[in-house]
Design an enzyme around this catalytic site. Structure first.
Site, PDB file in Angstrom:
ATOM      1  N   TYR A   1     -53.311 -68.287  -0.813  1.00 18.65           N
ATOM      2  CA  TYR A   1     -53.123 -67.122  -1.689  1.00 18.65           C
ATOM      3  C   TYR A   1     -53.408 -65.838  -0.913  1.00 18.65           C
ATOM      4  O   TYR A   1     -54.278 -65.055  -1.275  1.00 18.65           O
ATOM      5  CB  TYR A   1     -54.041 -67.249  -2.913  1.00 18.65           C
ATOM      6  CG  TYR A   1     -53.575 -68.344  -3.851  1.00 18.65           C
ATOM      7  CD1 TYR A   1     -52.634 -68.079  -4.835  1.00 18.65           C
ATOM      8  CD2 TYR A   1     -54.043 -69.650  -3.723  1.00 18.65           C
ATOM      9  CE1 TYR A   1     -52.178 -69.082  -5.686  1.00 18.65           C
ATOM     10  CE2 TYR A   1     -53.592 -70.664  -4.559  1.00 18.65           C
ATOM     11  CZ  TYR A   1     -52.655 -70.365  -5.535  1.00 18.65           C
ATOM     12  OH  TYR A   1     -52.203 -71.355  -6.367  1.00 18.65           O
TER      13      TYR A   1
ATOM     14  N   ASP B   1     -59.369 -75.198 -12.372  1.00 17.12           N
ATOM     15  CA  ASP B   1     -58.922 -73.955 -12.984  1.00 17.12           C
ATOM     16  C   ASP B   1     -57.939 -74.196 -14.137  1.00 17.12           C
ATOM     17  O   ASP B   1     -56.875 -73.613 -14.165  1.00 17.12           O
ATOM     18  CB  ASP B   1     -58.288 -73.088 -11.873  1.00 17.12           C
ATOM     19  CG  ASP B   1     -57.831 -71.733 -12.366  1.00 17.12           C
ATOM     20  OD1 ASP B   1     -58.510 -71.141 -13.217  1.00 17.12           O
ATOM     21  OD2 ASP B   1     -56.768 -71.275 -11.903  1.00 17.12           O
TER      22      ASP B   1
ATOM     23  N   GLU C   1     -57.295 -79.993  -3.390  1.00 16.64           N
ATOM     24  CA  GLU C   1     -58.342 -79.154  -2.803  1.00 16.64           C
ATOM     25  C   GLU C   1     -59.734 -79.750  -2.911  1.00 16.64           C
ATOM     26  O   GLU C   1     -60.653 -79.105  -3.409  1.00 16.64           O
ATOM     27  CB  GLU C   1     -58.299 -77.745  -3.402  1.00 16.64           C
ATOM     28  CG  GLU C   1     -57.024 -77.002  -3.061  1.00 16.64           C
ATOM     29  CD  GLU C   1     -57.110 -75.506  -3.378  1.00 16.64           C
ATOM     30  OE1 GLU C   1     -58.191 -75.021  -3.755  1.00 16.64           O
ATOM     31  OE2 GLU C   1     -56.081 -74.828  -3.221  1.00 16.64           O
TER      32      GLU C   1
ATOM     33  N   GLU D   1     -48.797 -74.534  -2.921  1.00 16.95           N
ATOM     34  CA  GLU D   1     -49.095 -73.482  -3.903  1.00 16.95           C
ATOM     35  C   GLU D   1     -49.058 -72.137  -3.206  1.00 16.95           C
ATOM     36  O   GLU D   1     -49.491 -72.026  -2.060  1.00 16.95           O
ATOM     37  CB  GLU D   1     -50.516 -73.634  -4.497  1.00 16.95           C
ATOM     38  CG  GLU D   1     -50.705 -74.796  -5.427  1.00 16.95           C
ATOM     39  CD  GLU D   1     -52.128 -74.886  -6.007  1.00 16.95           C
ATOM     40  OE1 GLU D   1     -52.841 -73.855  -6.034  1.00 16.95           O
ATOM     41  OE2 GLU D   1     -52.507 -75.986  -6.430  1.00 16.95           O
TER      42      GLU D   1
HETATM   43  C1  GCB Z   1     -55.604 -73.282  -6.546  1.00 15.44           C
HETATM   44  C2  GCB Z   1     -55.724 -74.462  -7.434  1.00 15.44           C
HETATM   45  C3  GCB Z   1     -55.132 -74.221  -8.805  1.00 15.44           C
HETATM   46  C4  GCB Z   1     -55.491 -72.829  -9.293  1.00 15.44           C
HETATM   47  C5  GCB Z   1     -54.916 -71.816  -8.328  1.00 15.44           C
HETATM   48  C6  GCB Z   1     -55.291 -70.385  -8.731  1.00 15.44           C
HETATM   49  O1  GCB Z   1     -55.716 -73.383  -5.358  1.00 15.44           O
HETATM   50  O2  GCB Z   1     -55.193 -75.629  -6.861  1.00 15.44           O
HETATM   51  O3  GCB Z   1     -55.613 -75.191  -9.700  1.00 15.44           O
HETATM   52  O4  GCB Z   1     -55.058 -72.581 -10.597  1.00 15.44           O
HETATM   53  O5  GCB Z   1     -55.415 -72.047  -7.041  1.00 15.44           O
HETATM   54  O6  GCB Z   1     -54.528 -69.728  -9.413  1.00 15.44           O
HETATM   55  O7  GCB Z   1     -56.377 -69.960  -8.352  1.00 15.44           O
END
Ligand code: GCB
Length: 644
Positions: A502, A204, A449, A538
């Site tokens: 997330y 990403d 990941e 994250e």
């Molecule tokens: C993740 C990735 C990261 C992305 C992020 C996102 O899990 O490790 O590279 O930018 O989520 O914002 O989706």
């Protein structure tokens, strides 16, 4: 049995092939015996737009000046080429691009045969071939890491000629590169123009390309020189210990002398011989920012080689900054100098307007000022190794680093094969070789990941993690996983579990109330399974600066604040037990490929891409300073700085 034997053979082949790095990669530093000449600035540039992308090689563009084989444009080095021009096809170009620069080499470097002249590229994305005056001097597979070649014999062939450096760089990603990708041709003439293809990626961030870090020439003596240094530090009570190993190259017999100096330049220990230990009385340890009133203390190790023959004496001198500290991991804690360390920090990218991933001092210094302002004591080099100058700043300021290799987006089962693993092991070799002496680097991350649920992931990560520990037994090793994975086949081999999640964003979007329960479940599950300390590596939410709504709605500043606060409540429970850190995704907004989930990039930054704070930055600032002060160990002058 056959399968087992094959596996052992494969493993041996893999291990054999990775012991190939036969030289060091010391950061080029000036000294009494070494000169450095930066080749940054404008280079001539041309993208090979031929359908095969191979015209440059067919016509041997490296044989004469680039302008003689076609039109060229100005291209700054270091910089990604993608955002420099108004040409949309260069922005998303895939294939070979050609850089060239003519350099005036000091006459002495040519006439004095005793000088070794090295050409070094800090990093280029991803596959590079380098020629000097039409002679190929090296090639290198992979971005983010340096490579070099000795060029003395080539430039001495015609001492009157200018030194013409040609670098061809190819950004194509395949299933066997790191990061992996695929090239997909669209062959339906009713839907796509002739020859249309796309570079698919599984990560990403924008696939910036070009020469991203400094290109330079440096010299060392030729008869003998310091090729590599490894230091491993320890202490007990007041005494520090610097175990060292120096590798010397060249034919002449030379005498080695080592002197360790403190900040004031006083010698605190000395030694001779290529392997040994320096004892430091009343040691000043290297401490993280906000953990001590004098963080980032660095000694300086002077490595001095001398050789004398009947006619003269010659020498090679290299100065290495050394921080004395230890790192240990228990089942619930991360210990720096035997004291519990809690990561309150950020994930970053090398990313900015116009320069893309190009090295840029103003940006780097600004980012350090912002991290220190918000009370961040650490970051992860998501998702690839950052410039060495950044790690040097971390050493000096006491910012703790989780150093990640470019193993991002390993999602396709074919990327777990032997060729991929072999390359991944070499990349770890190169990364550890480059970064092993930074006190700020406290842990290696071998991937982000990966599809770690797939059966081949087990052998892949077992091998990769074991290899990394063999390379460096002094630092813990991890990879970053996603809390979605029910089964994680590599997790048994890591020292610290790093989890991304997330909640209320990619899952249950808009439902903030799920965060406490889902995050709690995440931590409890992972700890129950592995009994290892956990970092929330994250978490975050996309946010458009200036967009407001209360009650909070997704993409508003209020929603980002609310997500953070919900996460923080759970962290505050779990950090009493086994959660050892929290790293926000992301420090700043960054560019991505175009797509329906990205509005000109990923907006999960707590700062904008131009490094202005969103409301969430103030939440983190408040929290991080509070966390730093909680232990009560900080002296009065670092108490929450209202005026900062
Ligand atoms: C993740 C990735 C990261 C992305 C992020 C996102 O899990 O490790 O590279 O930018 O989520 O914002 O989706």
């Amino acid at each position: 049995i056959l399968a087992a034997m094959l596996r052992v053979l494969c493993l041996l082949a893999v291990v054999d092939s990775v012991l190939l790095l036969d030289s060091g990669m010391l950061f080029p530093r000036e000294s009494a015996s070494r000169e450095v000449k930066e080749l940054n600035g404008l280079w001539a540039f041309r993208a090979d737009i031929s359908p095969s992308r191979n015209q440059g090689f067919e016509e041997a563009w490296y044989k004469s000046r680039l302008i003689e084989s076609g039109p060229v444009i100005d291209m700054p080095v270091p910089a990604s080429y993608n955002d420099i021009t108004q040409d949309p096809s260069l922005r998303t170009f895939t294939g070979w691009v050609w850089y060239e620069r003519e350099v005036v080499v000091p006459t002495r470097w040519i006439t004095d045969e005793e000088i070794r002249v090295v050409l070094r590229v800090g990093s280029a994305h991803y596959y590079s071939v380098v020629w000097v005056n039409g002679v190929k001097v090296t090639e290198h597979n992979g971005g983010h890491l340096p490579f070099e070649a000795e060029i003395g014999s080539v430039i001495r062939k015609d001492p009157t000629a200018k030194c013409r450096i040609t670098i061809a760089v190819n950004n194509t990603l395949t299933l066997e590169t790191l990061p992996p990708g695929t090239i997909q041709y669209m062959n339906d003439p009713t839907r796509y123009p002739k020859g249309f293809f796309v570079q698919n990626i599984f990560f990403d961030f924008f696939n910036y390309a070009g020469i991203h870090r400094s290109v330079l020439l440096y010299t060392t003596p030729k008869a003998f020189y310091v090729d590599d240094i490894t230091v491993v530090t320890d202490f007990s009570d007041n005494a520090g210990l610097v175990n060292y190993k120096v590798s010397v190259k060249g034919s002449a017999a030379a005498t080695l002398k080592l002197t360790l100096m403190d900040k004031e330049g006083h010698c605190v220990a000395s030694s001779s011989g290529s392997v040994g230990a320096l004892k430091v009385a009343d040691v000043k340890l290297w401490w993280p920012y906000l953990m001590h009133e004098n963080p980032g203390y660095l000694y300086s190790l002077e490595v001095h080689l001398t050789a004398a023959n009947d006619k003269s004496t010659s020498e090679d001198v290299y100065l290495l900054p050394v921080g004395i500290r230890t790192v240990k991991v228990s089942s619930t804690q991360f210990l720096i100098n035997n004291k519990p360390f809690y990561f309150h920090g950020v994930n970053k990218h090398e990313d900015s307007d116009i320069r893309g991933k190009g090295f840029d001092w103003p940006l780097i210094v600004k980012d350090f000022n912002l991290m220190k302002w918000m009370g961040a004591n650490s970051f992860r080099t998501s998702h690839y190794p950052y410039a060495e100058e950044i790690l040097q700043m971390c050493d000096q300021h006491g910012i703790v680093v989780i150093d990640e290799c470019p193993g991002v987006g390993i999602k396709d089962i074919r990327s777990f094969g032997n060729a991929s693993l072999t390359h991944h092991l070499v990349v770890m070799d190169e990364l550890v070789r480059r970064d092993k002496n930074h006190p700020s680097v406290v842990m290696w991350s071998v991937a982000n990941e990966p599809a770690s649920e797939m059966p081949p992931a087990q052998f892949y990560f077992k091998t990769l993690i074991k290899h990394t520990k063999d390379l460096d037994p002094t630092r813990p090793v991890t990879y970053i996983t996603n809390s979605n994975y029910a089964r994680d086949l590599g997790a048994p081999y890591v020292d610290v579990v790093c989890v991304n999640s997330y909640f209320s964003w990619y899952h249950d979007p808009g439902y903030l109330e799920v965060i406490p329960i889902q995050l709690n479940t995440q931590f409890e599950d992972w700890y129950a399974k592995y009994q290892k300390p956990i970092i929330q590596s994250e978490y975050g939410a996309d946010t458009l600066p200036g967009l407001h709504n209360d009650p909070p709605l997704m993409f508003t500043e209020e929603y980002q604040q609310a997500v953070l606060q919900h996460y923080h409540n759970v962290f505050d429970q779990k950090r009493k037990h086994y959660v050892i850190g929290e790293l926000i995704w992301n420090f700043a907004d960054f560019m991505t490929v175009q797509g329906i989930t990205r509005v000109v990039g990923n907006k999960k930054g707590v700062f904008t891409r131009q490094r202005q704070p969103k409301a969430a930055a103030f939440i983190l600032k408040e929290r991080y300073w509070r966390l730093a002060n909680e232990t009560g160990k900080l002296p009065y002058w670092t108490k929450y700085p209202c005026s900062l």
